[in-house]
Scaffold this motif. Structure first.
Motif, short mmCIF file in Angstrom:
data_model
loop_
_atom_site.label_atom_id
_atom_site.label_comp_id
_atom_site.label_asym_id
_atom_site.label_seq_id
_atom_site.Cartn_x
_atom_site.Cartn_y
_atom_site.Cartn_z
N PRO A 138 45.51 -14.54 1.67
CA PRO A 138 46.26 -13.28 1.59
C PRO A 138 47.29 -13.21 2.69
O PRO A 138 47.19 -13.90 3.70
CB PRO A 138 45.16 -12.22 1.79
CG PRO A 138 44.12 -12.92 2.60
CD PRO A 138 44.14 -14.36 2.17
N GLU A 139 48.29 -12.37 2.47
CA GLU A 139 49.33 -12.18 3.48
C GLU A 139 48.87 -11.11 4.46
O GLU A 139 49.25 -9.95 4.36
CB GLU A 139 50.65 -11.79 2.81
CG GLU A 139 51.23 -12.89 1.94
CD GLU A 139 52.56 -12.49 1.31
OE1 GLU A 139 53.01 -11.36 1.60
OE2 GLU A 139 53.12 -13.29 0.56
N ALA A 140 48.05 -11.50 5.39
CA ALA A 140 47.51 -10.56 6.37
C ALA A 140 47.20 -11.33 7.65
O ALA A 140 47.04 -12.55 7.63
CB ALA A 140 46.26 -9.87 5.84
N ASP A 141 47.13 -10.59 8.76
CA ASP A 141 46.82 -11.20 10.04
C ASP A 141 45.31 -11.31 10.15
O ASP A 141 44.61 -10.31 10.36
CB ASP A 141 47.39 -10.33 11.17
CG ASP A 141 47.31 -11.03 12.51
OD1 ASP A 141 46.97 -12.23 12.54
OD2 ASP A 141 47.56 -10.38 13.54
N LEU A 142 44.78 -12.52 9.97
CA LEU A 142 43.34 -12.74 9.89
C LEU A 142 42.90 -13.83 10.87
O LEU A 142 43.69 -14.68 11.27
CB LEU A 142 42.95 -13.18 8.48
CG LEU A 142 43.29 -12.23 7.33
CD1 LEU A 142 43.20 -12.96 6.00
CD2 LEU A 142 42.35 -11.03 7.35
N ASP A 143 41.62 -13.78 11.23
CA ASP A 143 41.03 -14.87 12.00
C ASP A 143 40.40 -15.90 11.08
O ASP A 143 40.47 -17.10 11.32
CB ASP A 143 39.98 -14.32 12.97
CG ASP A 143 40.59 -13.39 14.00
OD1 ASP A 143 41.48 -13.85 14.74
OD2 ASP A 143 40.19 -12.22 14.05
N MET A 144 39.74 -15.43 10.04
CA MET A 144 39.09 -16.31 9.06
C MET A 144 39.27 -15.70 7.68
O MET A 144 39.37 -14.48 7.54
CB MET A 144 37.59 -16.47 9.36
CG MET A 144 37.25 -16.91 10.76
SD MET A 144 35.46 -17.01 11.04
CE MET A 144 35.06 -18.51 10.16
N ALA A 145 39.29 -16.55 6.67
CA ALA A 145 39.41 -16.05 5.30
C ALA A 145 38.60 -16.94 4.38
O ALA A 145 38.68 -18.17 4.45
CB ALA A 145 40.87 -16.02 4.85
N ILE A 146 37.78 -16.32 3.55
CA ILE A 146 37.19 -17.02 2.41
C ILE A 146 38.16 -16.83 1.26
O ILE A 146 38.50 -15.70 0.90
CB ILE A 146 35.81 -16.47 2.06
CG1 ILE A 146 34.84 -16.64 3.24
CG2 ILE A 146 35.24 -17.19 0.82
CD1 ILE A 146 33.46 -16.05 2.99
N VAL A 147 38.63 -17.93 0.70
CA VAL A 147 39.64 -17.85 -0.36
C VAL A 147 39.12 -18.50 -1.64
O VAL A 147 38.33 -19.43 -1.60
CB VAL A 147 40.97 -18.51 0.06
CG1 VAL A 147 41.52 -17.86 1.33
CG2 VAL A 147 40.79 -20.01 0.29
N TYR A 148 39.58 -17.95 -2.74
CA TYR A 148 39.33 -18.53 -4.06
C TYR A 148 40.57 -19.31 -4.44
O TYR A 148 41.67 -18.75 -4.54
CB TYR A 148 39.05 -17.41 -5.07
CG TYR A 148 38.98 -17.84 -6.51
CD1 TYR A 148 37.85 -18.45 -7.03
CD2 TYR A 148 40.06 -17.63 -7.37
CE1 TYR A 148 37.78 -18.83 -8.35
CE2 TYR A 148 40.01 -18.00 -8.70
CZ TYR A 148 38.86 -18.60 -9.19
OH TYR A 148 38.82 -18.98 -10.50
N ASP A 149 40.43 -20.62 -4.64
CA ASP A 149 41.63 -21.43 -4.86
C ASP A 149 41.22 -22.81 -5.36
O ASP A 149 40.04 -23.18 -5.36
CB ASP A 149 42.41 -21.58 -3.55
CG ASP A 149 43.91 -21.80 -3.78
OD1 ASP A 149 44.32 -22.02 -4.93
OD2 ASP A 149 44.66 -21.74 -2.79
N ARG A 150 42.23 -23.57 -5.79
CA ARG A 150 42.04 -24.99 -6.05
C ARG A 150 42.13 -25.75 -4.74
O ARG A 150 42.68 -25.23 -3.76
CB ARG A 150 43.10 -25.48 -7.03
CG ARG A 150 42.83 -25.04 -8.47
CD ARG A 150 43.85 -25.61 -9.43
NE ARG A 150 43.43 -25.44 -10.80
CZ ARG A 150 44.22 -25.09 -11.79
NH1 ARG A 150 45.50 -24.86 -11.55
NH2 ARG A 150 43.76 -24.98 -13.02
#
Length: 293
Positions: free
Chosen positions: A127-139
């Motif tokens: 996502p377009e956000a200021d994050l430290d960690m992200a769980i993403v759904y993707d290829r």
């Protein structure tokens, strides 16, 4: 660095100078000195308009995070009552509500000292956000982040028990042709991408573009259980609903669809103790989850 950050965020020497309460000429000198040090232009100046160069964009993200962390650490050292910085974590909506909240409760019991701010948005990839960690759904993809695979998605047609009972001895192709296909939309992709790929891989030639479409799998599952239709669902994500008989899979036709859930973070954040302990815990917890389903 403060001057560069202020100008970069404002995209204006005047605005940056006002933010730091210094003169515009001082801001210009600081930014010029930084560009000389790096041997790279950080801003493109065209007809009075200011834009970050690729080098400037890359540097700004790191500088902003580093300066924020320095300030928070100095505050914590100066005043013991200042709490530690909260880790900013993104989790996709369906994963958050189906599985992650109970996991987060476990982690919070074991590590109450780690503060976490959780956000959730419907998006494919980061996502377009200021994050430290992200769980993403993707290829699977390669970028400048540390990336850990949590699990690959395994999908199968799922429906309510009443709809599933109509399958009987019917082959999967006519069964799917007789029922509404429920879609989960992926950002920037055709609405029937997932169903279209699934049908092609099973050699089923039926139209796939009709039917209702939802932003999240959890919404599609809710519709399937209460109002009919057939969704293409992750058997691990909806294991509890399948075990409880709320959703059924009329056909043993599970496939990996090429998408997965990945944990992503900046390499320089691995030195943060809170991020490091949460990353290790999360990888182990998802590994245990897959062994149980």
């Amino acid at each position: 660095m403060r001057a560069f950050e202020a100008v970069g965020k404002q995209l204006s020497f005047t605005g940056g100078a006002a933010a730091l309460s210094v003169s515009q000429s001082a801001m210009s000198r600081h930014v010029a000195a930084l560009e000389d040090l790096l041997g790279q232009r950080l801003f493109d100046r065209d007809a009075g308009r200011l834009a970050l160069t690729p080098a400037g964009q890359e540097l700004l993200a790191v500088v902003s995070k580093s300066l924020e962390r320095i300030e928070q650490t100095m505050n914590a050292i100066r005043d013991d009552s200042v709490p530690s910085r909260a880790m900013r974590l993104h989790v996709p909506p369906t994963l958050l509500h189906q599985l992650f909240i109970p996991m987060l409760a476990e982690f919070h019991r074991d590590h109450p000292e780690v503060r976490i701010d959780v956000s959730s948005a419907h998006t494919t990839g980061l996502p377009e956000a200021d994050l430290d960690m992200a769980i993403v759904y993707d290829r699977p993809n390669v970028d400048d982040r540390v990336t850990d695979l949590l699990w690959m998605v395994r999908v199968v047609p799922l429906c309510s028990p009443a709809v599933g009972a109509l399958a009987g001895s019917m082959a999967m192709a006519p069964f799917l042709a007789d029922h509404e296909l429920l879609h989960v939309k992926l950002q920037g992709q055709p609405r029937d991408l997932l169903w279209g790929d699934y049908l092609r891989r099973h050699g089923i030639a039926i139209p796939s573009h009709d039917g209702l479409a939802f932003d999240t799998s959890i919404a599609a599952a809710r519709y399937a259980t209460t109002s009919g239709g057939v969704m293409l669902g992750d058997v691990d994500m909806f294991a509890a609903e399948i075990a409880a008989g709320q959703l059924v899979a009329p056909y043993d036709a599970v496939i990996e669809d090429g998408y997965g859930y990945y944990l992503k973070l900046h390499p320089d954040d691995l030195s943060d103790p809170a991020i490091a302990v949460f990353r290790s815990w999360l990888i182990g917890r998802f590994a245990n989850f897959r062994e149980q389903v």
